[in-house]
Design a protein around this motif. Structure first.
Motif, PDB file in Angstrom:
ATOM      1  N   LEU A 159       0.758  -1.204  -0.030  1.00 40.31           N
ATOM      2  CA  LEU A 159      -0.147  -0.092  -0.002  1.00 40.31           C
ATOM      3  C   LEU A 159       0.857   1.445  -0.180  1.00 40.31           C
ATOM      4  CD1 LEU A 159      -2.444  -1.133   2.876  1.00 40.31           C
ATOM      5  CD2 LEU A 159      -3.110  -1.348   0.659  1.00 40.31           C
ATOM      6  N   SER A 160       0.242   2.348  -0.439  1.00 37.19           N
ATOM      7  CA  SER A 160       1.035   3.652  -0.171  1.00 37.19           C
ATOM      8  C   SER A 160       0.062   4.434   0.832  1.00 37.19           C
ATOM      9  CB  SER A 160       1.002   4.209  -1.625  1.00 37.19           C
ATOM     10  OG  SER A 160      -0.095   4.236  -2.124  1.00 37.19           O
ATOM     11  N   SER A 161      -0.104   5.664   0.843  1.00 33.25           N
ATOM     12  CA  SER A 161      -0.677   6.523   1.873  1.00 33.25           C
ATOM     13  C   SER A 161      -2.126   6.228   2.021  1.00 33.25           C
ATOM     14  CB  SER A 161      -0.443   8.011   1.414  1.00 33.25           C
ATOM     15  OG  SER A 161      -1.379   8.819   2.213  1.00 33.25           O
ATOM     16  N   LYS A 162      -2.441   6.024   3.207  1.00 31.46           N
ATOM     17  CA  LYS A 162      -3.894   5.778   3.794  1.00 31.46           C
ATOM     18  C   LYS A 162      -4.613   7.121   3.853  1.00 31.46           C
ATOM     19  CE  LYS A 162      -3.489   1.525   6.351  1.00 31.46           C
ATOM     20  NZ  LYS A 162      -3.964   0.591   7.357  1.00 31.46           N
ATOM     21  N   THR A 163      -4.048   8.330   3.728  1.00 25.55           N
ATOM     22  CA  THR A 163      -4.602   9.405   3.636  1.00 25.55           C
ATOM     23  C   THR A 163      -4.983   9.806   2.285  1.00 25.55           C
ATOM     24  OG1 THR A 163      -3.443  10.312   5.626  1.00 25.55           O
ATOM     25  CG2 THR A 163      -4.609  11.880   4.440  1.00 25.55           C
ATOM     26  N   TYR A 164      -4.028   9.677   1.298  1.00 26.74           N
ATOM     27  CA  TYR A 164      -4.266  10.171  -0.109  1.00 26.74           C
ATOM     28  C   TYR A 164      -4.476   9.061  -1.199  1.00 26.74           C
ATOM     29  CZ  TYR A 164      -2.065  13.817   2.315  1.00 26.74           C
ATOM     30  OH  TYR A 164      -1.636  15.116   3.354  1.00 26.74           O
ATOM     31  N   SER A 165      -4.246   7.706  -1.121  1.00 26.20           N
ATOM     32  CA  SER A 165      -4.082   6.793  -2.094  1.00 26.20           C
ATOM     33  C   SER A 165      -5.516   6.161  -2.164  1.00 26.20           C
ATOM     34  CB  SER A 165      -3.175   6.180  -1.872  1.00 26.20           C
ATOM     35  OG  SER A 165      -3.108   4.756  -2.894  1.00 26.20           O
ATOM     36  N   SER A 166      -6.292   6.372  -3.114  1.00 31.10           N
ATOM     37  CA  SER A 166      -7.730   5.750  -3.267  1.00 31.10           C
ATOM     38  C   SER A 166      -7.463   4.411  -3.703  1.00 31.10           C
ATOM     39  CB  SER A 166      -8.622   6.760  -4.488  1.00 31.10           C
ATOM     40  OG  SER A 166      -8.073   6.639  -5.269  1.00 31.10           O
ATOM     41  N   TRP A 167      -6.543   4.256  -4.487  1.00 26.54           N
ATOM     42  CA  TRP A 167      -6.273   2.822  -5.035  1.00 26.54           C
ATOM     43  C   TRP A 167      -5.737   2.061  -3.809  1.00 26.54           C
ATOM     44  CZ3 TRP A 167      -8.385   2.065  -9.355  1.00 26.54           C
ATOM     45  CH2 TRP A 167      -8.701   2.992 -10.194  1.00 26.54           C
TER      46      TRP A 167
END
Length: 218
Positions: free
Chosen positions: A8-16
């Protein structure tokens, strides 16, 4: 055997990333999360090369490496056919796949005009005119589904792949106070109060409040 791993990447910004994580929750698959830290220069360089259909989210499970959210959805549905990720009815299932595919491949203006940010709420926000047709199309999809299947989720009483795919859109609408019809506004609240969504939002609060702007569509 190694545990399933979800990159995963950012939980704040990454919708994917959110979509992939919700899909694993729908399937009931427990995963170890592997974060790409966007403040690390090497990982930032990698992240800048990604697109929604390349490496994040990526599910590694029992020798399989699966990226792209729709591929993850189909893999998990094949692995856990009894999890209810898609509707039981063939026609509804085809409808669910169509909605999920349209969300996956479209709405570029909406994505760029209203980027996902789970830490802010605007009381009023100017919406780029180019994004308005996307918003109208989303409302049409949601209204058709809620009317046809009775809600509170798009295909009835339980969440499906389609709800995981549109969850970041619902969060965008809440973040930017997008005016919606009453049924669509209620649906946004349904997604916002969905327990896995609340868990993801809570986890996002542990991330840095600001990141350097990235030249990538989340």
């Amino acid at each position: 055997m190694a545990a399933a791993e979800l990159t995963l990447s950012s939980k704040t910004y990454s919708s994917w990333s959110l979509r992939g994580w919700l899909l694993c929750r729908l399937a009931g698959l427990k995963v170890q999360e592997k974060a790409i830290h966007i403040d690390d220069p090497a990982n930032r360089a990698e992240l800048l090369l990604l697109s929604p259909s390349v490496l994040v989210p990526r599910l590694t499970h029992e020798g399989a490496s699966v990226w792209d959210t729709l591929a993850i959805a189909e893999y998990l549905h094949e692995l856990y056919p009894g999890a209810g990720m898609y509707p039981d009815d063939r026609i509804a299932r085809a409808h669910c796949r169509s909605v999920s595919g349209e969300i996956h491949s479209g709405f570029a203006n909406l994505r760029s005009a209203l980027p996902m940010n789970l830490k802010v709420r605007h009381e009023k926000f100017p919406i780029f005119s180019g994004a308005k047709p996307d918003i109208e199309r989303i409302e049409t999809i949601w209204t058709e589904c809620l009317t046809r299947y009775g809600g509170p989720f798009l295909f009835g009483a339980r969440p499906t792949v389609a709800d995981a795919m549109v969850a970041p859109v619902a969060q965008r609408f809440l973040t930017y106070a997008v005016p919606l019809s009453a049924p669509c506004s209620a649906y946004c609240d349904t997604i916002n109060n969905w327990p896995p969504m609340r868990e993801w939002i809570d986890a996002s609060r542990a991330e840095p409040d600001e990141v350097e702007e990235l030249d990538i569509e989340f």
